[in-house]
Design a protein around this motif. Sequence first.
Motif, PDB file in Angstrom:
ATOM      1  N   ASN A 156       0.803  -1.226   0.000  1.00 57.42           N
ATOM      2  CA  ASN A 156       0.000   0.000   0.000  1.00 57.42           C
ATOM      3  C   ASN A 156       0.836   1.277   0.000  1.00 57.42           C
ATOM      4  OD1 ASN A 156      -2.881  -0.849   0.047  1.00 57.42           O
ATOM      5  ND2 ASN A 156      -2.173  -2.016   1.814  1.00 57.42           N
ATOM      6  N   ALA A 157       2.004   1.250   0.617  1.00 55.49           N
ATOM      7  CA  ALA A 157       2.871   2.423   0.589  1.00 55.49           C
ATOM      8  C   ALA A 157       3.385   2.673  -0.830  1.00 55.49           C
ATOM      9  CB  ALA A 157       4.039   2.234   1.556  1.00 55.49           C
ATOM     10  N   ASP A 158       3.727   1.603  -1.535  1.00 50.91           N
ATOM     11  CA  ASP A 158       4.185   1.749  -2.919  1.00 50.91           C
ATOM     12  C   ASP A 158       3.087   2.350  -3.794  1.00 50.91           C
ATOM     13  OD1 ASP A 158       6.573   0.606  -2.165  1.00 50.91           O
ATOM     14  OD2 ASP A 158       6.163  -1.345  -3.083  1.00 50.91           O
ATOM     15  N   TYR A 159       1.861   1.913  -3.553  1.00 49.53           N
ATOM     16  CA  TYR A 159       0.730   2.392  -4.353  1.00 49.53           C
ATOM     17  C   TYR A 159       0.486   3.882  -4.123  1.00 49.53           C
ATOM     18  CZ  TYR A 159      -4.112   2.705  -6.103  1.00 49.53           C
ATOM     19  OH  TYR A 159      -5.253   3.061  -6.776  1.00 49.53           O
ATOM     20  N   GLY A 160       0.432   4.292  -2.856  1.00 51.86           N
ATOM     21  CA  GLY A 160       0.199   5.701  -2.545  1.00 51.86           C
ATOM     22  C   GLY A 160       1.283   6.600  -3.108  1.00 51.86           C
ATOM     23  N   ALA A 161       2.536   6.124  -3.033  1.00 51.56           N
ATOM     24  CA  ALA A 161       3.647   6.904  -3.575  1.00 51.56           C
ATOM     25  C   ALA A 161       3.563   6.989  -5.099  1.00 51.56           C
ATOM     26  CB  ALA A 161       4.975   6.277  -3.156  1.00 51.56           C
ATOM     27  N   ALA A 162       3.141   5.890  -5.740  1.00 55.40           N
ATOM     28  CA  ALA A 162       3.030   5.882  -7.202  1.00 55.40           C
ATOM     29  C   ALA A 162       1.954   6.858  -7.673  1.00 55.40           C
ATOM     30  CB  ALA A 162       2.721   4.472  -7.692  1.00 55.40           C
ATOM     31  N   LEU A 163       0.807   6.896  -6.967  1.00 57.52           N
ATOM     32  CA  LEU A 163      -0.229   7.865  -7.305  1.00 57.52           C
ATOM     33  C   LEU A 163       0.303   9.289  -7.192  1.00 57.52           C
ATOM     34  CD1 LEU A 163      -3.416   6.473  -5.463  1.00 57.52           C
ATOM     35  CD2 LEU A 163      -2.899   6.309  -7.906  1.00 57.52           C
ATOM     36  N   ASN A 164       1.018   9.556  -6.106  1.00 58.31           N
ATOM     37  CA  ASN A 164       1.509  10.906  -5.872  1.00 58.31           C
ATOM     38  C   ASN A 164       2.589  11.295  -6.874  1.00 58.31           C
ATOM     39  OD1 ASN A 164       3.566  12.846  -4.162  1.00 58.31           O
ATOM     40  ND2 ASN A 164       1.404  13.291  -3.805  1.00 58.31           N
ATOM     41  N   GLU A 165       3.413  10.347  -7.251  1.00 65.39           N
ATOM     42  CA  GLU A 165       4.460  10.654  -8.225  1.00 65.39           C
ATOM     43  C   GLU A 165       3.843  11.041  -9.572  1.00 65.39           C
ATOM     44  OE1 GLU A 165       8.252  11.482  -9.372  1.00 65.39           O
ATOM     45  OE2 GLU A 165       7.540  10.977  -7.349  1.00 65.39           O
ATOM     46  N   ARG A 166       2.755  10.346  -9.934  1.00 70.31           N
ATOM     47  CA  ARG A 166       2.054  10.687 -11.176  1.00 70.31           C
ATOM     48  C   ARG A 166       1.413  12.068 -11.054  1.00 70.31           C
ATOM     49  NH1 ARG A 166       0.706  12.081 -15.207  1.00 70.31           N
ATOM     50  NH2 ARG A 166      -0.330  11.049 -16.976  1.00 70.31           N
ATOM     51  N   LEU A 167       0.882  12.394  -9.865  1.00 63.15           N
ATOM     52  CA  LEU A 167       0.299  13.716  -9.627  1.00 63.15           C
ATOM     53  C   LEU A 167       1.374  14.788  -9.708  1.00 63.15           C
ATOM     54  CD1 LEU A 167      -2.288  15.320  -8.759  1.00 63.15           C
ATOM     55  CD2 LEU A 167      -1.471  15.060  -6.400  1.00 63.15           C
TER      56      LEU A 167
ATOM     57  N   ASP B  28     -14.372   8.783  -5.795  1.00 64.79           N
ATOM     58  CA  ASP B  28     -13.835  10.128  -5.576  1.00 64.79           C
ATOM     59  C   ASP B  28     -13.418  10.807  -6.874  1.00 64.79           C
ATOM     60  OD1 ASP B  28     -14.207   9.595  -2.914  1.00 64.79           O
ATOM     61  OD2 ASP B  28     -12.084   9.598  -2.368  1.00 64.79           O
ATOM     62  N   VAL B  29     -12.764  10.048  -7.773  1.00 66.80           N
ATOM     63  CA  VAL B  29     -12.313  10.676  -9.023  1.00 66.80           C
ATOM     64  C   VAL B  29     -13.500  11.174  -9.846  1.00 66.80           C
ATOM     65  CG1 VAL B  29     -10.074   9.529  -9.292  1.00 66.80           C
ATOM     66  CG2 VAL B  29     -12.154   8.392 -10.109  1.00 66.80           C
ATOM     67  N   LEU B  30     -14.645  10.516  -9.711  1.00 65.57           N
ATOM     68  CA  LEU B  30     -15.829  10.933 -10.464  1.00 65.57           C
ATOM     69  C   LEU B  30     -16.355  12.270  -9.954  1.00 65.57           C
ATOM     70  CD1 LEU B  30     -17.678   7.491 -10.681  1.00 65.57           C
ATOM     71  CD2 LEU B  30     -15.914   8.429 -12.197  1.00 65.57           C
ATOM     72  N   GLY B  31     -16.429  12.409  -8.623  1.00 65.81           N
ATOM     73  CA  GLY B  31     -16.915  13.654  -8.046  1.00 65.81           C
ATOM     74  C   GLY B  31     -15.954  14.813  -8.254  1.00 65.81           C
TER      75      GLY B  31
ATOM     76  N   CYS C  89      -4.770  19.007 -11.763  1.00 64.70           N
ATOM     77  CA  CYS C  89      -4.474  17.590 -11.966  1.00 64.70           C
ATOM     78  C   CYS C  89      -5.257  16.740 -10.967  1.00 64.70           C
ATOM     79  CB  CYS C  89      -2.980  17.335 -11.787  1.00 64.70           C
ATOM     80  SG  CYS C  89      -1.936  18.326 -12.887  1.00 64.70           S
ATOM     81  N   LEU C  90      -5.670  15.570 -11.415  1.00 69.61           N
ATOM     82  CA  LEU C  90      -6.421  14.648 -10.561  1.00 69.61           C
ATOM     83  C   LEU C  90      -5.938  13.227 -10.793  1.00 69.61           C
ATOM     84  CD1 LEU C  90      -8.743  13.597  -8.780  1.00 69.61           C
ATOM     85  CD2 LEU C  90     -10.280  13.898 -10.745  1.00 69.61           C
ATOM     86  N   VAL C  91      -5.396  12.634  -9.746  1.00 67.87           N
ATOM     87  CA  VAL C  91      -4.926  11.247  -9.790  1.00 67.87           C
ATOM     88  C   VAL C  91      -5.504  10.528  -8.579  1.00 67.87           C
ATOM     89  CG1 VAL C  91      -2.939   9.706  -9.769  1.00 67.87           C
ATOM     90  CG2 VAL C  91      -2.786  11.900 -10.951  1.00 67.87           C
ATOM     91  N   GLY C  92      -6.174   9.409  -8.807  1.00 68.67           N
ATOM     92  CA  GLY C  92      -6.744   8.694  -7.672  1.00 68.67           C
ATOM     93  C   GLY C  92      -7.226   7.317  -8.054  1.00 68.67           C
ATOM     94  N   THR C  93      -7.655   6.569  -7.056  1.00 73.20           N
ATOM     95  CA  THR C  93      -8.191   5.239  -7.284  1.00 73.20           C
ATOM     96  C   THR C  93      -9.527   5.332  -8.021  1.00 73.20           C
ATOM     97  OG1 THR C  93      -7.147   4.454  -5.257  1.00 73.20           O
ATOM     98  CG2 THR C  93      -8.922   3.107  -6.157  1.00 73.20           C
ATOM     99  N   GLY C  94      -9.679   4.534  -9.054  1.00 76.02           N
ATOM    100  CA  GLY C  94     -10.923   4.519  -9.811  1.00 76.02           C
ATOM    101  C   GLY C  94     -10.905   3.374 -10.798  1.00 76.02           C
TER     102      GLY C  94
ATOM    103  N   THR D 196      -6.613  12.967 -14.633  1.00 77.47           N
ATOM    104  CA  THR D 196      -5.284  12.798 -15.220  1.00 77.47           C
ATOM    105  C   THR D 196      -4.927  11.328 -15.357  1.00 77.47           C
ATOM    106  OG1 THR D 196      -4.623  14.832 -14.079  1.00 77.47           O
ATOM    107  CG2 THR D 196      -2.852  13.449 -14.995  1.00 77.47           C
ATOM    108  N   ALA D 197      -5.105  10.588 -14.273  1.00 74.44           N
ATOM    109  CA  ALA D 197      -4.765   9.164 -14.262  1.00 74.44           C
ATOM    110  C   ALA D 197      -5.490   8.485 -13.115  1.00 74.44           C
ATOM    111  CB  ALA D 197      -3.253   8.961 -14.113  1.00 74.44           C
ATOM    112  N   ILE D 198      -5.728   7.190 -13.278  1.00 75.34           N
ATOM    113  CA  ILE D 198      -6.339   6.396 -12.215  1.00 75.34           C
ATOM    114  C   ILE D 198      -5.403   5.262 -11.815  1.00 75.34           C
ATOM    115  CG2 ILE D 198      -8.746   6.909 -12.739  1.00 75.34           C
ATOM    116  CD1 ILE D 198      -8.859   4.288 -14.366  1.00 75.34           C
ATOM    117  N   GLY D 199      -5.511   4.879 -10.572  1.00 81.24           N
ATOM    118  CA  GLY D 199      -4.812   3.699 -10.073  1.00 81.24           C
ATOM    119  C   GLY D 199      -5.857   2.706  -9.587  1.00 81.24           C
ATOM    120  N   PHE D 200      -5.570   1.439  -9.724  1.00 76.37           N
ATOM    121  CA  PHE D 200      -6.543   0.451  -9.296  1.00 76.37           C
ATOM    122  C   PHE D 200      -5.911  -0.932  -9.258  1.00 76.37           C
ATOM    123  CE2 PHE D 200      -6.804   1.047 -13.854  1.00 76.37           C
ATOM    124  CZ  PHE D 200      -6.838  -0.236 -14.385  1.00 76.37           C
ATOM    125  N   TRP D 201      -6.649  -1.844  -8.696  1.00 71.56           N
ATOM    126  CA  TRP D 201      -6.433  -3.272  -8.865  1.00 71.56           C
ATOM    127  C   TRP D 201      -7.798  -3.819  -9.228  1.00 71.56           C
ATOM    128  CZ3 TRP D 201      -7.071  -0.554  -4.548  1.00 71.56           C
ATOM    129  CH2 TRP D 201      -7.937  -1.022  -3.561  1.00 71.56           C
TER     130      TRP D 201
END
Length: 336
Positions: free
Chosen positions: A137-148, A227-230, A245-250, A265-270
């Motif tokens: 989960n730390a890797d995921y949060g950092a990856a989202l932020n790096e893209r942001l 959240d990304v939708l709203g 810019c908007l990057v988040g789980t979706g 801008t970008a979405i992250g997910f599994w």
Amino acid sequence: MKSLSKKMLAGTAVAAAVLVGSVGTLVAQEKPVIATVVKISGIPWFDRMNTGVDAFAEANPDVDASQSGPATADSAQQLQIIQDLVAKGVNALAVVPMDPAVLEGTFKRAMERGVVVVTHEADNQVNTHADVEAFDNADYGAALNERLAECMGKQGKWTTFVGSLGSRTHMQWVGAGEENAKKYADMQLVDPNNESFDDANGTYEKAKEILRKHPDIKGFQTSAGNDVLGVGRAIDEAGLTGKVCLVGTGLPNPSADLLESGAITAIGFWDPQKAGMAMNAVAKLLLEKKEVTNGIDLGVEGYNKVTVKKGAGEGLLIVGNGMVLADKATYKEHLF
């Protein structure tokens, strides 16, 4: 299930037997029950997970697997559903906790009764036999932020959204995002950890407030699936597409229009489908008293060679490699 021990069945589904014939022969009528309980029913994320639970049930006819959840993202409602399932005598629970702390007592009592407990998005859950995570989960949060940060030019104001302050993974993701942003002296976090309760309309209203309060804001990092939708809708309606810019789980399908317009801008997910299957696969292995070892293949994409280590309590922490980041150019590779 022949390999399911009598001891593990004690106090659960063995009560479901009927008297047959004058000699009083008892014949068990039920298969072992694995009950998946999600944070909220009726939203795209957990609708997708339900397809995984259904697929698992079809592939494993020797168990009874199904999914349920509260109508709103409410930890008290989720707790009541779980308590009712335990009272009904399920053999295993596969739960995505709204707030892990709220469920500790109920999980402890369920485990004492012989119920197998498997969780997801809750690596701090003490009373669980196994917590299954799609990735670190730390890797995921950092990856989202790096893209942001990349989108923001590594400067300007940004903020964060979480489903709730009690959502373990959401707080991990934004926490890791904050740590990553410290690399960039010109990025300024403002009004962090806005609670959305996975409500796109509520998130839209909150995002509008933030845009009014901080007209120079450059970025949003979000956590809950809606959240990304709203936020994307608020950015689009304010004429700020391409400026904020908007990057988040979706998920790709619900996010498609806003990705195409550039409001997201970008979405992250599994894949929640695969996560549902993986949780149920672990529950079945534990019901069969089979060992879950480091490197085991759960037979699910993204969980073919999982990392297994000690969890927060006496149970296991099982980590897959299912992280995906996608933008306008790549989201169509993952449509669901």
